[in-house]
Design an enzyme around this catalytic site. Structure first.
Site, mmCIF file in Angstrom:
data_model
loop_
_atom_site.group_PDB
_atom_site.id
_atom_site.type_symbol
_atom_site.label_atom_id
_atom_site.label_comp_id
_atom_site.label_asym_id
_atom_site.label_seq_id
_atom_site.Cartn_x
_atom_site.Cartn_y
_atom_site.Cartn_z
ATOM 1 N N GLU A 1 -5.875 -0.602 -7.835
ATOM 2 C CA GLU A 1 -4.392 0.555 -7.886
ATOM 3 C C GLU A 1 -3.164 -0.286 -8.935
ATOM 4 O O GLU A 1 -2.768 -1.283 -7.693
ATOM 5 C CB GLU A 1 -3.968 1.443 -6.116
ATOM 6 N N SER B 1 0.159 -1.254 -0.109
ATOM 7 C CA SER B 1 0.280 -0.049 -0.035
ATOM 8 C C SER B 1 0.541 1.412 -0.165
ATOM 9 O O SER B 1 0.235 2.394 0.221
ATOM 10 C CB SER B 1 -0.907 -0.154 1.529
ATOM 11 N N ASN C 1 -3.366 5.825 -0.443
ATOM 12 C CA ASN C 1 -2.987 6.858 0.638
ATOM 13 C C ASN C 1 -1.702 7.704 1.282
ATOM 14 O O ASN C 1 -2.197 8.596 1.701
ATOM 15 C CB ASN C 1 -1.606 5.017 0.966
ATOM 16 N N HIS D 1 -2.711 -3.475 -6.232
ATOM 17 C CA HIS D 1 -2.648 -2.640 -4.673
ATOM 18 C C HIS D 1 -4.492 -2.189 -4.439
ATOM 19 O O HIS D 1 -5.344 -2.729 -5.000
ATOM 20 C CB HIS D 1 -2.624 -1.688 -4.604
#
Length: 300
Positions: free
Chosen positions: A151, A118, A189, A139
């Site tokens: 992702e 992540s 993130n 991800h």
């Protein structure tokens, strides 16, 4: 692409294995512990039962999904025939670099190596292998069988062909892939963790209580889950690790983790998985109860 190996059978790993298996892929699920693998299979079976009850799949589909998964405690045995390896081990840089070096020696030359990291650099992970052009980030979001986003992170050396393959594969899984470049935190993130960190600071500075902060974000910003509850769900140790990657990667003090978050992790209060975080978690209960530490209203 037919044979998929998933490294790590925890929350993300078993969800990724579930998703590939349900879509007809042969899945090898690898972990160092047979007990962890058996727990993962039980979790997958339980989640499939939930899908059966909802009517999204039938018993035949459940049986076929479980039949598509084999478990291994040996990486060579589990990954040597893989067309794609998806690593979902703990979010630790050293562990991932060591693992990818091992995988690049174990896997056949044409195999693609993907990480579910992540926040950790795909370029750095790729540099530990003998095939940086075939290393990419996938991800997934938690819970994997439900969440649509993947992702897809291109490392510095990742080829267009490998990126196209993973984008198309994600669509075959019923996901909505989004291609992003390799910078700390990627997109999800880099945006999410500062928000969670600011929510922790808002609690730390006594602006409002846990429930009040989460209620503002749920009712005012239409978030399905407040940031403090989400942090508990992700794991406070994972949130701290990602913030540290952002802080180190950008050198910007705005990413520095809140001291309260640091202290909670040091105290072992990691959220749902430890039983206590910003909320208190009791097995079998769905009630959202603020942890005793934060139960009192903030001082005016």
């Amino acid at each position: 692409m037919k044979n998929i190996t998933v490294i790590g059978s925890g929350t993300m790993g078993n969800g990724i294995a579930h998703t590939f298996a349900q879509n007809g892929f042969s899945v090898s699920l690898v972990d160092i512990s047979d007990a962890a693998l058996q727990k993962a299979l039980q979790t997958i079976a339980s989640n499939l039962d939930r899908q059966v009850k909802k009517g999204t799949i039938d018993d035949t589909a459940k049986a076929a999904t479980l039949a598509n998964i084999k478990t291994y405690t040996d990486a060579y045995e589990g990954a040597s025939d893989a067309d794609l390896v998806v690593e979902a081990a703990t979010e630790n840089r050293e562990i991932k670099l060591k693992l990818f070096k091992q995988l690049s020696d174990v896997c056949k030359p044409e195999a693609i190596l993907a990480s579910n990291t992540s926040s950790i650099s795909i370029t750095e992970i790729a540099a530990a292998t003998n095939r940086p052009d075939k290393v990419i980030g996938m991800h997934f979001m938690n819970p994997v069988p439900v969440m649509k986003l993947v992702e897809v992170i291109r490392g510095y050396s990742t080829t267009d062909e490998v990126t196209k393959t993973i984008m198309e594969l994600s669509i075959r899984l019923g996901k909505s892939p989004v291609e992003v470049n390799d910078y700390p935190g990627f997109v999800a993130n880099r945006i999410l963790m500062p928000m969670i960190n600011e929510a922790v600071y808002t609690l730390y500075e006594g602006v409002a209580g846990v429930n009040e902060i989460d209620t503002v974000m749920k009712l005012g910003m239409a978030h399905p889950m407040g940031p403090l509850q989400l942090a508990d769900f992700i794991g406070l140790d994972v949130c701290l690790a990602i913030l540290n990657v952002l802080h180190k990667g950008f050198g910007n003090p705005k990413y520095a983790p809140c001291p309260l978050l640091v202290n909670m992790v040091m105290a072992g209060q990691l959220g749902a998985k430890s039983g206590t975080g910003f909320y208190q978690y009791t097995a079998g209960s769905k009630d959202l109860v603020v942890a005793k530490k934060f139960a009192s209203p903030p001082a005016p």
